[in-house]
Design a protein around this motif. Structure first.
Motif, PDB file in Angstrom:
ATOM      1  N   ALA A  45       0.831  -1.209   0.000  1.00  0.00           N
ATOM      2  CA  ALA A  45       0.000   0.000   0.000  1.00  0.00           C
ATOM      3  C   ALA A  45       0.866   1.259   0.000  1.00  0.00           C
ATOM      4  O   ALA A  45       0.571   2.240  -0.714  1.00  0.00           O
ATOM      5  N   PHE A  46       1.941   1.240   0.791  1.00  0.00           N
ATOM      6  CA  PHE A  46       2.838   2.404   0.855  1.00  0.00           C
ATOM      7  C   PHE A  46       3.474   2.676  -0.507  1.00  0.00           C
ATOM      8  O   PHE A  46       3.495   3.820  -0.995  1.00  0.00           O
ATOM      9  N   LEU A  47       4.002   1.620  -1.139  1.00  0.00           N
ATOM     10  CA  LEU A  47       4.648   1.789  -2.440  1.00  0.00           C
ATOM     11  C   LEU A  47       3.650   2.224  -3.507  1.00  0.00           C
ATOM     12  O   LEU A  47       3.962   3.053  -4.378  1.00  0.00           O
ATOM     13  N   LEU A  48       2.429   1.676  -3.455  1.00  0.00           N
ATOM     14  CA  LEU A  48       1.401   2.046  -4.433  1.00  0.00           C
ATOM     15  C   LEU A  48       1.028   3.518  -4.289  1.00  0.00           C
ATOM     16  O   LEU A  48       0.981   4.258  -5.286  1.00  0.00           O
ATOM     17  N   MET A  49       0.728   3.957  -3.064  1.00  0.00           N
ATOM     18  CA  MET A  49       0.329   5.347  -2.840  1.00  0.00           C
ATOM     19  C   MET A  49       1.458   6.302  -3.222  1.00  0.00           C
ATOM     20  O   MET A  49       1.218   7.350  -3.836  1.00  0.00           O
ATOM     21  N   THR A  50       2.692   5.943  -2.863  1.00  0.00           N
ATOM     22  CA  THR A  50       3.842   6.782  -3.232  1.00  0.00           C
ATOM     23  C   THR A  50       3.972   6.877  -4.748  1.00  0.00           C
ATOM     24  O   THR A  50       4.205   7.963  -5.309  1.00  0.00           O
ATOM     25  N   GLY A  51       3.806   5.752  -5.420  1.00  0.00           N
ATOM     26  CA  GLY A  51       3.899   5.736  -6.880  1.00  0.00           C
ATOM     27  C   GLY A  51       2.834   6.595  -7.531  1.00  0.00           C
ATOM     28  O   GLY A  51       3.113   7.330  -8.491  1.00  0.00           O
ATOM     29  N   ILE A  52       1.594   6.517  -7.016  1.00  0.00           N
ATOM     30  CA  ILE A  52       0.496   7.308  -7.585  1.00  0.00           C
ATOM     31  C   ILE A  52       0.763   8.805  -7.387  1.00  0.00           C
ATOM     32  O   ILE A  52       0.539   9.626  -8.289  1.00  0.00           O
ATOM     33  N   VAL A  53       1.264   9.184  -6.187  1.00  0.00           N
ATOM     34  CA  VAL A  53       1.571  10.598  -5.909  1.00  0.00           C
ATOM     35  C   VAL A  53       2.648  11.112  -6.856  1.00  0.00           C
ATOM     36  O   VAL A  53       2.517  12.195  -7.460  1.00  0.00           O
ATOM     37  N   VAL A  54       3.734  10.322  -7.003  1.00  0.00           N
ATOM     38  CA  VAL A  54       4.829  10.738  -7.891  1.00  0.00           C
ATOM     39  C   VAL A  54       4.356  10.790  -9.343  1.00  0.00           C
ATOM     40  O   VAL A  54       4.751  11.680 -10.117  1.00  0.00           O
TER      41      VAL A  54
END
Length: 652
Positions: A45-54
């Motif tokens: 979830a952390f990597l997904l949310m970070t990826g979407i933000v970037v």
């Protein structure tokens, strides 16, 4: 999102090698393991949310392939790898069309066409759904597993004047055991101490303590509340009430309801159909659409695959039935399988035994009338013979106080079901039973006794009428409530079939508002009445009884309901539903739980089919993305699971 866990009574309930719920270091280790299983989902979830933000607000120079691809792959693997492994395992078993394969193909396909966030999102929400499902199943099991927490770890047995701590399985019938205040009774037996209070909640669902007096029965699983008591063991552990209950619970979920079996068969056919439909969505437009773009139609096909996964149906329906069994056990009712929950919803005719079912089955001698013998002598003869029977009337006679008790020579005892007893007492041929026994044996008796309302035991000595004993029983406190509640639930026909006198049976039926009452019946005559009722196609008949003579009726009825507290082993063995509290009002409770379970299962079916059909149509037309697909699959499954566990919190 398939749950393969089974309820296993032999497993520990606290993770500490026992079933006491104690705090042990290994229990903490178990908690640590439980926490660790959430780490992959949190990381993903952390990597997904970070990826979407970037993706939306970050530097496009840095976040491009192959960096972007590797980032989302790192987000995908923690939750996707276990699913892909499971898919491979299923394919090795020649099961290609399963939810793991569908999810694997859909997400890997999304990766192939560059839809990285959607691929990770599908797997992440799938993992979240798995955790919610596990939590729901655990909660559903908890009400049943409370029975497992009452397993005694040891028994204090008295051998050669010493108090020894041994396993309950090693204690023999006839040995004496000690149970301290706060301890669980490890084996069925008879109380030798004057009296004590016992908590029976784990066995019956009733919180009110029960006072047990000397020579009364104590069951394994009860908790002694007062002081140290001594008990004489009457059953080995394997034959104890507790062991039998645990066995029933263990196998309850193995008997599937028709709806559950139908859904499983449907999923086997449905899954390959939607797979080939998805394949058609990807390839057929090549021949039908002028501006065909493989990437666009493949995306639609992948969305279609995710939506079509039958998780909500395959999970929530068994969970609904499992929850129903758990809710019933919480209220002192044991269903031997989900199929009986289904059958109970169709119930419209209830037939009951009288003694031990509608009445307490605790008889007391009211009057002794002797034609030729002294009353004390007559009751002595009869009690000596009745001592060889477990019938409630026999117990009433043997417990009648005698001034000059003596030991009689009793032999050739024969119990004739539905008639009474015959045997020799001090060389005299005794017949003790009802009018049918006297008629069968050709004994002339005073027919004026037919005007007496109470139960009558006729006595003949050496084939000459010697007198009679009147016995009275008392109806259970909730008997009238039981009939009223059944009426409210739409039970259109209620009947009493009893071996007791017609006058007594009819009087009780009138007082309780029962439609029909038939007395003076032998076991086979009860069966005949039930067979007649079953000739009417619309009748779904339940028989409620407790004695060994009720076993044929319990077996032939559509639903056999046994009174488990006072009921015989034979009745409990053959019944489909067991009422641990011996309260007839629990019949209505069982019906309400069955109907509530059925409603929840149907709600889940309608919810899953309606939303899936709508989003499938939108997906095929290109109006639904992977995110809508996630809702149609995992979202609907979560809603169905939450709906299924509602039954565990309902009051019945």
């Amino acid at each position: 999102m398939e749950n393969n866990s089974e309820l296993k009574p032999e497993e520990d309930t606290c993770g500490c090698g026992c079933s006491c719920g104690c705090s042990d270091p290994s229990a903490e280790t178990s908690s640590g393991k439980a926490f660790r299983k959430y780490i992959p989902g949190v990381l993903s979830a952390f990597l997904l949310m970070t990826g979407i933000v970037v993706d939306h607000w970050g530097s496009s120079f840095f976040f491009t392939d192959p960096v972007r691809w590797l980032w989302y792959l790192a987000a995908y693997l923690p939750v996707g790898w276990p699913v892909l492994k499971e898919a491979v395992e299923e394919i090795r078993k020649n099961d290609f069309f399963n939810e793991f394969t569908l999810m694997g193909i859909a997400t890997l396909g999304a990766f192939a066409i560059g839809q990285y966030p959607e691929a990770v999102g599908v797997m992440l929400f799938y993992a979240v759904g798995e955790h919610f499902q596990d939590a729901a199943v655990d909660k559903a099991k908890r009400n049943i597993k409370v029975l497992l927490d009452i397993r005694p770890d040891s028994a204090t047995v008295i051998r050669e004047g010493k108090h020894l701590q041994v396993a309950p399985e090693t204690v023999a019938v006839g040995e004496r055991i000690l149970v301290k205040a706060g301890e669980k009774v490890p084996l069925d037996g008879i109380l030798l101490s004057p009296k004590s209070s016992f908590n029976t909640a784990a066995l019956t669902g009733e919180s009110k303590p029960r006072t047990v007096r000397r020579q009364e029965k104590v069951l394994a699983g009860m908790v002694n509340l007062d002081h140290v008591v001594e008990i004489e063991v009457k059953e080995i552990y394997a034959n104890s009430s507790l062991a039998k209950i645990l066995e029933l619970v263990q196998h309850a979920t193995s008997r599937k309801a028709k709806t559950e079996l139908l859904i499983r068969r449907f999923a086997k056919i449905y899954t390959p159909i939607v797979f080939f439909l998805a394949l058609g969505i990807a390839l057929l437009p090549f021949f039908l659409v002028e501006d065909y773009a493989f990437k666009t139609w493949l995306y639609r096909a992948l969305v279609f695959l995710v939506i079509s996964c039958p998780c909500a149906l395959v999970i929530s329906i068994p969970l609904g039935y499992f929850g129903g069994i758990g809710a019933a056990s919480k209220h002192g009712v044991l269903f031997k399988g989900a199929n009986y929950l289904d059958r109970m919803t169709q119930l419209n005719t209830v037939v009951m035994d009288k003694t031990g079912t509608l009445t307490k089955g605790v008889f007391k001698v009211q009057e002794i009338v002797s034609a030729t013998y002294d009353k004390e002598e007559l009751i002595g003869f009869v009690a000596a013979l009745e001592n060889h029977s477990n019938h409630p009337i026999a117990k009433a006679i043997t417990s009648y106080p005698q001034e000059n008790k003596r030991i009689y020579d009793v032999e050739e005892v024969k119990e004739i079901s539905g008639f009474g007893l015959k045997g020799k007492v001090d060389g005299k041929q005794l017949l003790v039973g009802n009018e049918k026994l006297m008629q069968k044996e050709g004994v002339d008796y005073d027919t004026s006794i037919r005007s007496i309302v109470d139960s009558i035991v006729l006595i003949a000595i050496d084939r000459h009428y010697a007198g009679y004993i009147t016995i009275a029983d008392e109806e259970k406190e909730d008997a009238a409530d039981a009939i009223r509640e059944l009426r409210k639930l739409g039970i259109r026909q209620i009947m009493v079939l009893s071996g007791d006198k017609q006058s007594i049976t009819g009087k009780l039926a009138t007082r309780l508002g029962i439609d029909q009452a038939h007395g003076d019946l032998l076991p086979e005559e009860k069966v005949a009445y039930l067979e007649e009722l079953k000739t009417v196609p619309r009748n779904v008949v339940a028989f409620v009884g407790d004695g060994i003579n009720d076993s044929p009726s319990l077996a032939i009825s559509d639903i056999g309901i046994a009174m488990g507290g006072v009921g015989s082993d034979a009745a409990i063995e053959v019944a489909d539903v067991i009422i641990q509290t011996d309260q007839p009002s629990k019949i209505a409770t069982a019906v309400r739980i069955a109907k509530a379970t059925r409603r929840i299962v149907l709600q889940n079916i309608c919810l899953a089919f309606t939303i899936k059909a709508l989003v499938l149509l939108l997906g095929a037309m290109g109006y639904a993305t992977m995110w809508e697909a996630v809702f149609a699959d995992v979202g609907v499954a979560l809603l169905a699971i939450l709906n299924a566990v509602r039954i565990l919190h309902k009051k019945f």
